[in-house]
Design a protein around this motif. Structure first.
Motif, PDB file in Angstrom:
ATOM      1  N   VAL A  88      -5.975  -2.049  -5.383  1.00 37.47           N
ATOM      2  CA  VAL A  88      -6.174  -0.600  -5.512  1.00 37.47           C
ATOM      3  C   VAL A  88      -6.521  -0.053  -4.131  1.00 37.47           C
ATOM      4  CG1 VAL A  88      -7.359   1.261  -6.728  1.00 37.47           C
ATOM      5  CG2 VAL A  88      -7.140  -0.983  -7.827  1.00 37.47           C
ATOM      6  N   ARG A  89      -5.670   0.843  -3.634  1.00 39.14           N
ATOM      7  CA  ARG A  89      -5.955   1.529  -2.370  1.00 39.14           C
ATOM      8  C   ARG A  89      -6.688   2.824  -2.683  1.00 39.14           C
ATOM      9  NH1 ARG A  89      -0.614   1.677   1.219  1.00 39.14           N
ATOM     10  NH2 ARG A  89      -2.057   2.777   2.597  1.00 39.14           N
ATOM     11  N   TYR A  90      -7.701   3.126  -1.875  1.00 39.47           N
ATOM     12  CA  TYR A  90      -8.544   4.304  -2.096  1.00 39.47           C
ATOM     13  C   TYR A  90      -8.591   5.191  -0.864  1.00 39.47           C
ATOM     14  CZ  TYR A  90     -10.633   2.358  -6.349  1.00 39.47           C
ATOM     15  OH  TYR A  90     -10.842   1.875  -7.610  1.00 39.47           O
ATOM     16  N   TRP A  91      -8.755   6.485  -1.127  1.00 35.39           N
ATOM     17  CA  TRP A  91      -8.980   7.461  -0.067  1.00 35.39           C
ATOM     18  C   TRP A  91     -10.191   8.309  -0.416  1.00 35.39           C
ATOM     19  CZ3 TRP A  91      -4.232   5.636  -1.222  1.00 35.39           C
ATOM     20  CH2 TRP A  91      -3.403   5.290  -0.150  1.00 35.39           C
ATOM     21  N   ALA A  92     -10.860   8.800   0.617  1.00 35.42           N
ATOM     22  CA  ALA A  92     -11.854   9.849   0.420  1.00 35.42           C
ATOM     23  C   ALA A  92     -11.072  11.118   0.099  1.00 35.42           C
ATOM     24  CB  ALA A  92     -12.667  10.047   1.698  1.00 35.42           C
TER      25      ALA A  92
END
Length: 140
Positions: A88-92
């Motif tokens: 799972v790639r996450y961003w702010a």
């Protein structure tokens, strides 16, 4: 195993934040999924050939009702889900506008202080994302 391995489930999400409408303090949005009875950051599986950032924003909109502008990419999470490796790639992402409407996937959201959000998250691995968000916003 490389991230391009077709057996790895690809997903994306955001650590969604806003400034409280009451006191201006930072708040983080958590979603409650009745299927798993858990609290997590908004995230979901990518559609075939979907750009991960576009997928993350789509999931935020679907799960929270909010549109958001993204900031820094946060550390990706790697774990087993139903016996399969998952990335799972996450961003702010800062919430801009929106209104939450309960749906089959997410029945509740909460806007919490970073400390309260970290404590409410069901999966301990998700707590590191709160610290990563604060660092990306230069608040840690």
């Amino acid at each position: 195993m490389s991230s391009s391995d077709s057996t790895t489930v690809q997903a994306a999400g955001c650590v969604l934040w806003r400034r409280s409408p009451f006191d201006g303090e930072l708040e983080i949005c958590l979603v409650h999924r009745p299927k798993y009875d858990d609290w997590s950051h908004p995230k979901g599986k990518l559609k075939r050939a979907e750009d991960p950032l576009a997928g993350a924003l789509r999931e935020v909109a679907e799960e929270t009702g909010y549109t958001a502008t993204t900031g820094a990419e946060l550390p990706a999470m790697h774990y087993l889900a139903n016996g399969r490796p998952k990335q799972v790639r996450y961003w702010a992402a800062e919430a801009i506008t929106g209104t939450f409407t309960p749906n089959a996937e997410v029945d509740r959201i909460l806007w919490l202080s970073p400390t309260a959000a970290a404590n409410r998250l069901t999966q301990p691995r998700d707590r590191t994302l709160v610290a990563s968000l604060l660092a990306s916003l230069h608040l840690a």
